[in-house]
Each structure stands twice: as C-alpha cells, then as structure tokens.
Design a protein around this motif. Structure first.
Motif, PDB file in Angstrom:
ATOM      1  N   PRO A  88      -8.610 -46.081 -31.499  1.00 18.60           N
ATOM      2  CA  PRO A  88      -9.623 -46.479 -30.519  1.00 18.60           C
ATOM      3  C   PRO A  88      -9.555 -47.981 -30.251  1.00 18.60           C
ATOM      4  O   PRO A  88      -9.195 -48.768 -31.133  1.00 18.60           O
ATOM      5  CB  PRO A  88     -10.945 -46.099 -31.203  1.00 18.60           C
ATOM      6  CG  PRO A  88     -10.643 -46.118 -32.666  1.00 18.60           C
ATOM      7  CD  PRO A  88      -9.205 -45.716 -32.799  1.00 18.60           C
ATOM      8  N   ILE A  89      -9.857 -48.377 -29.037  1.00 16.70           N
ATOM      9  CA  ILE A  89      -9.860 -49.791 -28.673  1.00 16.70           C
ATOM     10  C   ILE A  89     -11.084 -50.062 -27.817  1.00 16.70           C
ATOM     11  O   ILE A  89     -11.612 -49.150 -27.158  1.00 16.70           O
ATOM     12  CB  ILE A  89      -8.562 -50.187 -27.949  1.00 16.70           C
ATOM     13  CG1 ILE A  89      -8.430 -51.705 -27.846  1.00 16.70           C
ATOM     14  CG2 ILE A  89      -8.468 -49.526 -26.573  1.00 16.70           C
ATOM     15  CD1 ILE A  89      -7.041 -52.189 -27.449  1.00 16.70           C
ATOM     16  N   HIS A  90     -11.528 -51.297 -27.809  1.00 19.54           N
ATOM     17  CA  HIS A  90     -12.748 -51.651 -27.087  1.00 19.54           C
ATOM     18  C   HIS A  90     -12.665 -51.246 -25.622  1.00 19.54           C
ATOM     19  O   HIS A  90     -13.606 -50.649 -25.079  1.00 19.54           O
ATOM     20  CB  HIS A  90     -12.999 -53.161 -27.216  1.00 19.54           C
ATOM     21  CG  HIS A  90     -14.214 -53.622 -26.489  1.00 19.54           C
ATOM     22  ND1 HIS A  90     -15.491 -53.332 -26.915  1.00 19.54           N
ATOM     23  CD2 HIS A  90     -14.347 -54.348 -25.340  1.00 19.54           C
ATOM     24  CE1 HIS A  90     -16.374 -53.862 -26.080  1.00 19.54           C
ATOM     25  NE2 HIS A  90     -15.704 -54.478 -25.112  1.00 19.54           N
ATOM     26  N   GLN A  91     -11.543 -51.544 -24.984  1.00 24.08           N
ATOM     27  CA  GLN A  91     -11.403 -51.163 -23.582  1.00 24.08           C
ATOM     28  C   GLN A  91      -9.932 -51.001 -23.208  1.00 24.08           C
ATOM     29  O   GLN A  91      -9.084 -51.791 -23.619  1.00 24.08           O
ATOM     30  CB  GLN A  91     -12.021 -52.209 -22.652  1.00 24.08           C
ATOM     31  CG  GLN A  91     -12.025 -51.789 -21.179  1.00 24.08           C
ATOM     32  CD  GLN A  91     -12.588 -52.857 -20.274  1.00 24.08           C
ATOM     33  OE1 GLN A  91     -11.996 -53.917 -20.122  1.00 24.08           O
ATOM     34  NE2 GLN A  91     -13.738 -52.589 -19.678  1.00 24.08           N
ATOM     35  N   SER A  92      -9.641 -49.963 -22.434  1.00 23.62           N
ATOM     36  CA  SER A  92      -8.345 -49.772 -21.813  1.00 23.62           C
ATOM     37  C   SER A  92      -8.613 -49.365 -20.373  1.00 23.62           C
ATOM     38  O   SER A  92      -9.329 -48.404 -20.121  1.00 23.62           O
ATOM     39  CB  SER A  92      -7.541 -48.677 -22.535  1.00 23.62           C
ATOM     40  OG  SER A  92      -6.393 -48.330 -21.808  1.00 23.62           O
ATOM     41  N   ARG A  93      -8.044 -50.119 -19.435  1.00 21.58           N
ATOM     42  CA  ARG A  93      -8.292 -49.800 -18.025  1.00 21.58           C
ATOM     43  C   ARG A  93      -7.045 -50.082 -17.215  1.00 21.58           C
ATOM     44  O   ARG A  93      -6.260 -50.969 -17.531  1.00 21.58           O
ATOM     45  CB  ARG A  93      -9.476 -50.590 -17.466  1.00 21.58           C
ATOM     46  CG  ARG A  93      -9.276 -52.096 -17.476  1.00 21.58           C
ATOM     47  CD  ARG A  93     -10.488 -52.851 -16.947  1.00 21.58           C
ATOM     48  NE  ARG A  93     -10.772 -52.585 -15.547  1.00 21.58           N
ATOM     49  CZ  ARG A  93     -11.282 -53.511 -14.721  1.00 21.58           C
ATOM     50  NH1 ARG A  93     -11.540 -54.735 -15.156  1.00 21.58           N
ATOM     51  NH2 ARG A  93     -11.531 -53.222 -13.473  1.00 21.58           N
ATOM     52  N   ASP A  94      -6.845 -49.280 -16.162  1.00 22.38           N
ATOM     53  CA  ASP A  94      -5.727 -49.463 -15.250  1.00 22.38           C
ATOM     54  C   ASP A  94      -6.188 -50.235 -14.020  1.00 22.38           C
ATOM     55  O   ASP A  94      -7.279 -49.985 -13.483  1.00 22.38           O
ATOM     56  CB  ASP A  94      -5.150 -48.119 -14.821  1.00 22.38           C
ATOM     57  CG  ASP A  94      -4.407 -47.413 -15.949  1.00 22.38           C
ATOM     58  OD1 ASP A  94      -4.370 -47.957 -17.067  1.00 22.38           O
ATOM     59  OD2 ASP A  94      -3.860 -46.329 -15.702  1.00 22.38           O
ATOM     60  N   SER A 119     -11.995 -56.877 -27.525  1.00 21.25           N
ATOM     61  CA  SER A 119     -13.426 -57.197 -27.563  1.00 21.25           C
ATOM     62  C   SER A 119     -13.809 -57.841 -26.244  1.00 21.25           C
ATOM     63  O   SER A 119     -12.948 -58.115 -25.387  1.00 21.25           O
ATOM     64  CB  SER A 119     -13.739 -58.156 -28.717  1.00 21.25           C
ATOM     65  OG  SER A 119     -13.283 -59.469 -28.408  1.00 21.25           O
ATOM     66  N   ASP A 120     -15.112 -58.113 -26.078  1.00 17.49           N
ATOM     67  CA  ASP A 120     -15.589 -58.799 -24.878  1.00 17.49           C
ATOM     68  C   ASP A 120     -15.643 -60.307 -25.067  1.00 17.49           C
ATOM     69  O   ASP A 120     -16.164 -61.023 -24.203  1.00 17.49           O
ATOM     70  CB  ASP A 120     -16.986 -58.292 -24.499  1.00 17.49           C
ATOM     71  CG  ASP A 120     -16.931 -57.005 -23.683  1.00 17.49           C
ATOM     72  OD1 ASP A 120     -15.943 -56.833 -22.934  1.00 17.49           O
ATOM     73  OD2 ASP A 120     -17.850 -56.176 -23.802  1.00 17.49           O
ATOM     74  N   ASP A 121     -15.130 -60.799 -26.178  1.00 17.71           N
ATOM     75  CA  ASP A 121     -15.175 -62.239 -26.430  1.00 17.71           C
ATOM     76  C   ASP A 121     -14.480 -63.005 -25.314  1.00 17.71           C
ATOM     77  O   ASP A 121     -13.395 -62.603 -24.858  1.00 17.71           O
ATOM     78  CB  ASP A 121     -14.503 -62.581 -27.759  1.00 17.71           C
ATOM     79  CG  ASP A 121     -15.271 -62.050 -28.960  1.00 17.71           C
ATOM     80  OD1 ASP A 121     -16.440 -61.644 -28.776  1.00 17.71           O
ATOM     81  OD2 ASP A 121     -14.698 -62.036 -30.063  1.00 17.71           O
ATOM     82  N   PRO A 122     -15.051 -64.125 -24.865  1.00 13.57           N
ATOM     83  CA  PRO A 122     -14.357 -64.954 -23.868  1.00 13.57           C
ATOM     84  C   PRO A 122     -13.240 -65.764 -24.527  1.00 13.57           C
ATOM     85  O   PRO A 122     -13.228 -65.967 -25.737  1.00 13.57           O
ATOM     86  CB  PRO A 122     -15.471 -65.873 -23.359  1.00 13.57           C
ATOM     87  CG  PRO A 122     -16.406 -65.987 -24.534  1.00 13.57           C
ATOM     88  CD  PRO A 122     -16.377 -64.651 -25.224  1.00 13.57           C
ATOM     89  N   GLY A 123     -12.299 -66.218 -23.702  1.00 19.60           N
ATOM     90  CA  GLY A 123     -11.259 -67.107 -24.204  1.00 19.60           C
ATOM     91  C   GLY A 123     -10.177 -66.445 -25.016  1.00 19.60           C
ATOM     92  O   GLY A 123      -9.435 -67.124 -25.741  1.00 19.60           O
TER      93      GLY A 123
END
Length: 307
Positions: free
Chosen positions: A44-50, A68-72
């Motif tokens: 599983p991963i935080h996000q995968s999108r095409d 993650s949603d961390d910036p930078g």
C-alpha cells in the motif's frame, strides 16, 4: 564467474516460460507476455495516480507515487525497461511503490511511446517533456522540491537517462541532481557477446535497436548513443550499475570510466553472477534486494547534498 544459482533459476524459468528467444517473438505477443508476468501489487502507498502530461506527441501518461502529503519531497523520474519496444506503467508498480516509500520521494513513472510504431527520438522526447513538466513544479506534484529531482531507469530506461542528461546539458536546461542507470547502454554496441542469456542475447539487442533506430547509421547519433560524445564533462553525478552477465556490459562500464575522467562524480557498481534484467527482481534475487537498498542510500546522499 557463472550466473549465481538464484540467477540461473530465474533465467531457466524465463526460458521455459517464453519457449522462444525474444527476437523470434512478434512484438505485440512479447508485450502481452511480459505484461502478464508483472509482479503483483501488494504494497500500500499513500497515493498512486495517473496523469497525462501535455506534449507535442499527444500527451505522455505518467503514474505518480507519493509516500505522504508532506511538502518539499524530492522527485525521481523513472523510465522502464523493455528495449524501447515493450513495457508500460504496470511493469514496475510494486517495485516503485517500495522505492517511493523507502526513499521518501515522489516517483513519476513515464509511459513513453514505444518502437517500432514510434522510433527514436519519440521515447526520448516523451521523457524530456515529462522532465520539463516536473521542473516546472506543476500543481499535480503539489509542492515537490524540483531542485532535488533525479533521473532513473532500467535497461532502455537507463539508456534514456543517459541520453536525456546529455540533451539537457547540451541545451543549458535544468539538470537532474543525479542520474541512475541500471545497465542502460550508452552506446548501441554488443561488447560482450559471450554473456548471452534467455533474458538478453546479442540477437535480442540488435532486434530491439533495429526497431528503435531502424537506420544503423543513426545509431551513432547522440540521441541513440550519447556515449560517443567527445565531451562528457558537466554531466550530472551518476550511479551506474552493471551486471556481470550482460552482452553490453563493457560498453557501459567504459562510459562510466570516461565520465569519471571528465570529472563527473560516478559510482560504478558491477554485480557479479547477475544477468541483465536482475535489478527489479527483489523478491527472488538477494543481489537485487541489496541493490535496492544501495539505490535508496544513494538517493538519500543526493537529496541531502541538495538541501
């Protein structure tokens, strides 16, 4: 040194499954066979999108992995293997999920156009379009740190990493913080014909190159063989990985040495007893798992230097 026992089992299983050498199989059939053998996704991963990146060629599909949603977060642009003629975004899905998490980097996997329908420089053009999109800090990447962006690829993808680094340098465009090539060729030349396996033979090499660059004279171009460039200075730092049992090994290692002589920081690693194609086989080859950890460490070093 012969193939390690683990590597020999992988090669034997591949030979039994394919029945014919790759260059004897119609490319559409080979694409389907390799797609069917993709490693199942279990991580599983935080996000995968095409996303489709706009391009002159009609758009380049990419798959973005975000830990993650961390910036930078830093970024890795990944180009898959397949002799410029096979492969897709599903090919390295499980591997790239793990790499994104372990390196804490956003990974952008590129579904570049394939030969023979789209010969050179279509794949390179697509990879460049994606690189320029990444370095423009688009909304789809949500505040990534584009000063810590790396090019990486396996086999044909590693060759594209070499070629794109040259092109960016020559045109004065933003360079990657580093380039990672897993047995990518810098010159379209078989230097070790004695190291053929079911995963890659000299005949396979020439078959793939014939689809990507149909005119043999064009294989000396910088787009196809950046290793023929007389000046290698000013290229990005590189992690260059080779396999002992690989028909193109010595040509790649010579390119790495020439980069070193030109002042480029190069980490050259040869994996003894391994064959071309081993790097992403982390579930069956201990050497591939060791290499995975080395890539994560290398990325950490690169990203830290750029903070």
């Amino acid at each position: 040194m012969p193939l390690s026992p683990d590597a020999q089992r992988v090669v034997d299983n591949s030979a039994a499954r394919m029945a014919k050498a790759m260059h004897e199989i119609p490319v559409a059939e080979l694409r389907a066979a390799l797609a069917a053998s993709a490693i199942p996704v279990v991580t599983p991963i935080h996000q995968s999108r095409d996303v489709v990146v706009p391009s002159a060629g009609g758009g380049v599909r990419v798959r973005i992995y975000r830990p993650s949603d961390d910036p930078g977060l830093p970024v890795v642009q990944w180009m898959h293997s397949g002799g410029f003629a096979v492969g897709n975004l599903d090919q390295n899905e499980e591997y790239l999920r793990k790499l994104s998490i372990a390196s804490q980097a956003v990974i952008v996997s590129v579904d570049y156009r394939l030969a023979p329908e789209h010969p050179c420089p279509a794949a390179l053009d697509d990879c460049r379009e994606v690189w320029e999109w990444i370095t423009s800090a688009p909304d789809e990447l949500r505040s990534v740190d584009v000063t810590r962006a790396v090019l990486a690829g396996e086999s044909a993808g590693g060759a594209l990493s070499f070629a794109l680094s040259h092109q960016l340098r020559d045109e004065g465009l933003p360079l990657p913080a580093a380039q990672i090539s897993l047995y990518g060729t810098a010159v379209m030349e078989v230097t070790n014909p004695e190291h053929a396996t079911a995963l890659l033979s000299p005949e396979d090499c020439y078959w793939f190159w014939g689809m990507y660059v149909p005119d043999p004279a064009d294989r000396n171009s910088r787009q196809a063989s950046p290793g023929l460039a007389p000046d290698l200075g000013g290229l990005p730092p590189a992690l260059v990985v080779t396999a002992e049992i690989d028909p193109t090994r010595d040509g790649t290692e010579e390119y790495a040495r020439r980069m070193q002589e030109a002042g480029v920081q190069v980490d050259l690693r040869r994996y003894e007893g391994m064959m071309h194609g081993f790097a992403t086989m982390t579930t069956v080859l201990p050497a591939a798992k060791e290499l995975f950890d080395r890539i994560v460490d290398y990325l950490a070093e690169v990203f830290t230097r750029r903070r």
